[in-house]
Design a protein around this motif. Structure first.
Motif, PDB file in Angstrom:
ATOM      1  N   LEU A   7       0.838  -1.205   0.000  1.00  0.00           N
ATOM      2  CA  LEU A   7       0.000   0.000   0.000  1.00  0.00           C
ATOM      3  C   LEU A   7       0.868   1.249   0.000  1.00  0.00           C
ATOM      4  CD1 LEU A   7      -2.834   1.375   0.323  1.00  0.00           C
ATOM      5  CD2 LEU A   7      -2.354   1.357   2.779  1.00  0.00           C
ATOM      6  N   PHE A   8       1.786   1.337   0.945  1.00  0.00           N
ATOM      7  CA  PHE A   8       2.600   2.545   1.075  1.00  0.00           C
ATOM      8  C   PHE A   8       3.567   2.720  -0.092  1.00  0.00           C
ATOM      9  CE2 PHE A   8       1.757   2.077   5.800  1.00  0.00           C
ATOM     10  CZ  PHE A   8       0.880   3.146   5.844  1.00  0.00           C
ATOM     11  N   GLN A   9       4.219   1.643  -0.533  1.00  0.00           N
ATOM     12  CA  GLN A   9       5.220   1.806  -1.590  1.00  0.00           C
ATOM     13  C   GLN A   9       4.567   2.183  -2.909  1.00  0.00           C
ATOM     14  OE1 GLN A   9       7.369  -1.958  -1.713  1.00  0.00           O
ATOM     15  NE2 GLN A   9       6.072  -2.772  -3.329  1.00  0.00           N
ATOM     16  N   TRP A  10       3.410   1.606  -3.234  1.00  0.00           N
ATOM     17  CA  TRP A  10       2.792   1.920  -4.516  1.00  0.00           C
ATOM     18  C   TRP A  10       2.069   3.259  -4.508  1.00  0.00           C
ATOM     19  CZ3 TRP A  10       4.409   0.326  -8.870  1.00  0.00           C
ATOM     20  CH2 TRP A  10       5.058  -0.899  -8.956  1.00  0.00           C
ATOM     21  N   MET A  11       1.485   3.653  -3.362  1.00  0.00           N
ATOM     22  CA  MET A  11       0.922   5.008  -3.295  1.00  0.00           C
ATOM     23  C   MET A  11       2.040   6.028  -3.457  1.00  0.00           C
ATOM     24  SD  MET A  11      -2.171   4.935  -0.485  1.00  0.00           S
ATOM     25  CE  MET A  11      -2.179   6.710  -0.365  1.00  0.00           C
ATOM     26  N   ALA A  12       3.166   5.780  -2.802  1.00  0.00           N
ATOM     27  CA  ALA A  12       4.301   6.701  -2.902  1.00  0.00           C
ATOM     28  C   ALA A  12       4.805   6.802  -4.335  1.00  0.00           C
ATOM     29  CB  ALA A  12       5.427   6.257  -1.967  1.00  0.00           C
ATOM     30  N   PHE A 141      -2.603  -5.809  -5.459  1.00  0.00           N
ATOM     31  CA  PHE A 141      -2.061  -4.906  -4.445  1.00  0.00           C
ATOM     32  C   PHE A 141      -1.079  -3.898  -5.028  1.00  0.00           C
ATOM     33  CE2 PHE A 141      -3.961  -7.987  -1.682  1.00  0.00           C
ATOM     34  CZ  PHE A 141      -4.415  -7.217  -0.629  1.00  0.00           C
ATOM     35  N   ILE A 142      -0.990  -3.846  -6.329  1.00  0.00           N
ATOM     36  CA  ILE A 142      -0.326  -2.747  -7.030  1.00  0.00           C
ATOM     37  C   ILE A 142      -1.396  -1.786  -7.522  1.00  0.00           C
ATOM     38  CG2 ILE A 142       1.061  -2.087  -9.040  1.00  0.00           C
ATOM     39  CD1 ILE A 142       2.407  -4.871  -8.831  1.00  0.00           C
ATOM     40  N   VAL A 143      -2.396  -2.329  -8.152  1.00  0.00           N
ATOM     41  CA  VAL A 143      -3.454  -1.514  -8.760  1.00  0.00           C
ATOM     42  C   VAL A 143      -4.281  -0.783  -7.703  1.00  0.00           C
ATOM     43  CG1 VAL A 143      -5.530  -1.599 -10.193  1.00  0.00           C
ATOM     44  CG2 VAL A 143      -3.554  -3.021 -10.764  1.00  0.00           C
ATOM     45  N   GLY A 149      -4.533   5.940  -4.045  1.00  0.00           N
ATOM     46  CA  GLY A 149      -3.686   7.130  -3.953  1.00  0.00           C
ATOM     47  C   GLY A 149      -4.169   8.247  -4.849  1.00  0.00           C
ATOM     48  N   GLY A 150      -4.617   7.899  -6.062  1.00  0.00           N
ATOM     49  CA  GLY A 150      -5.155   8.912  -6.969  1.00  0.00           C
ATOM     50  C   GLY A 150      -6.397   9.575  -6.409  1.00  0.00           C
ATOM     51  N   PHE A 151      -7.264   8.778  -5.801  1.00  0.00           N
ATOM     52  CA  PHE A 151      -8.474   9.339  -5.194  1.00  0.00           C
ATOM     53  C   PHE A 151      -8.119  10.235  -4.007  1.00  0.00           C
ATOM     54  CE2 PHE A 151     -11.764   9.112  -1.927  1.00  0.00           C
ATOM     55  CZ  PHE A 151     -12.807   9.728  -2.620  1.00  0.00           C
ATOM     56  N   ILE A 152      -7.239   9.763  -3.139  1.00  0.00           N
ATOM     57  CA  ILE A 152      -6.872  10.525  -1.940  1.00  0.00           C
ATOM     58  C   ILE A 152      -6.252  11.864  -2.325  1.00  0.00           C
ATOM     59  CG2 ILE A 152      -5.248  10.589   0.003  1.00  0.00           C
ATOM     60  CD1 ILE A 152      -5.801   7.562   0.330  1.00  0.00           C
ATOM     61  N   MET A 176       7.024   6.020   1.758  1.00  0.00           N
ATOM     62  CA  MET A 176       8.009   5.012   1.373  1.00  0.00           C
ATOM     63  C   MET A 176       8.761   4.526   2.614  1.00  0.00           C
ATOM     64  SD  MET A 176       8.714   3.439  -1.434  1.00  0.00           S
ATOM     65  CE  MET A 176       8.599   4.312  -2.975  1.00  0.00           C
ATOM     66  N   MET A 177       9.047   5.419   3.548  1.00  0.00           N
ATOM     67  CA  MET A 177       9.715   5.005   4.777  1.00  0.00           C
ATOM     68  C   MET A 177       8.791   4.135   5.635  1.00  0.00           C
ATOM     69  SD  MET A 177      12.157   8.196   5.781  1.00  0.00           S
ATOM     70  CE  MET A 177      11.412   9.605   5.004  1.00  0.00           C
ATOM     71  N   LEU A 178       7.496   4.439   5.623  1.00  0.00           N
ATOM     72  CA  LEU A 178       6.532   3.579   6.319  1.00  0.00           C
ATOM     73  C   LEU A 178       6.493   2.193   5.671  1.00  0.00           C
ATOM     74  CD1 LEU A 178       3.597   6.093   6.930  1.00  0.00           C
ATOM     75  CD2 LEU A 178       5.142   5.121   8.648  1.00  0.00           C
TER      76      LEU A 178
END
Length: 191
Positions: A7-12, A141-143, A149-152, A176-178
């Motif tokens: 979640l965190f790496q792909w949103m980042a 879990f990539i998509v 992230g786009g919505f947020i 990314m650090m999270l």
């Protein structure tokens, strides 16, 4: 176990790709006007920085195999995500185009690891006869993080981030650090 990491790496990464040119334009040229000369220069600079971070990714992905075998995919991935996060955190604060290449090293290391180490972690625990099913779920879990992230960002860009792409990029660095911290919680099969 890998859901938070993914979640965190792909949103980042999604936020990075979407806002890096705007952050460079703001940091180096003080503009957010896409029709300005400064913005066009930022596009060109980002192309060079992007090519550089992809070269870093290519070169380090080949070297990373040895370290992943020695220290384990979760540890190597966590270190690479941490360096990527630091790169994203500092990139929007650079005041010279030459200095942009330093944080791009971190982003490149993170990208190299994202393209390999999560799959190594998954492959170590998935029964071989179920690989296709699990890889399909894994790729969801990539998509999902990219869509989320786009919505947020569309909801928070003006109010929370003050309409400043540099703030988005720095927040992507924190995410990314999270992801790096979440990676350390992943348990893989011992060889």
């Amino acid at each position: 176990q890998m859901a938070w990491m993914k979640l965190f790496q792909w949103m980042a990464m999604g936020w990075y790709w979407q806002y890096v040119t705007y952050a460079i334009a703001r940091a180096l040229f003080g503009t957010s006007d896409a029709s300005s000369e400064g913005f066009r220069d930022a596009v060109l600079i980002n192309s060079q920085v992007g090519a550089f971070f992809n070269m870093v990714s290519f070169a380090t992905a080949l070297l990373m195999v040895r370290y992943t075998q020695r220290f384990g995919a979760p540890k190597v991935h966590a270190i690479c995500l941490l360096l990527s996060g630091l790169g994203m955190l500092f990139l929007p604060q650079m005041s010279s185009s030459a200095w942009l290449f330093l944080p791009a090293v971190g982003v490149g290391l993170g990208w190299a690891s994202i393209m390999g180490n999560p799959y190594v972690m998954l492959a170590s625990v998935v029964p071989p006869e179920r690989t296709g099913v699990y890889m399909g779920i894994f790729n969801m879990f990539i998509v999902i993080p990219l869509l989320l992230g786009g919505f947020i960002i569309s909801q928070l860009y003006n109010n929370v981030f003050a309409g400043d792409p540099r703030n988005v990029l720095m927040t992507a660095g924190v995410m990314m650090m999270l992801a790096a911290v979440a990676t350390l919680r992943v348990k893989v099969a011992a060889k």
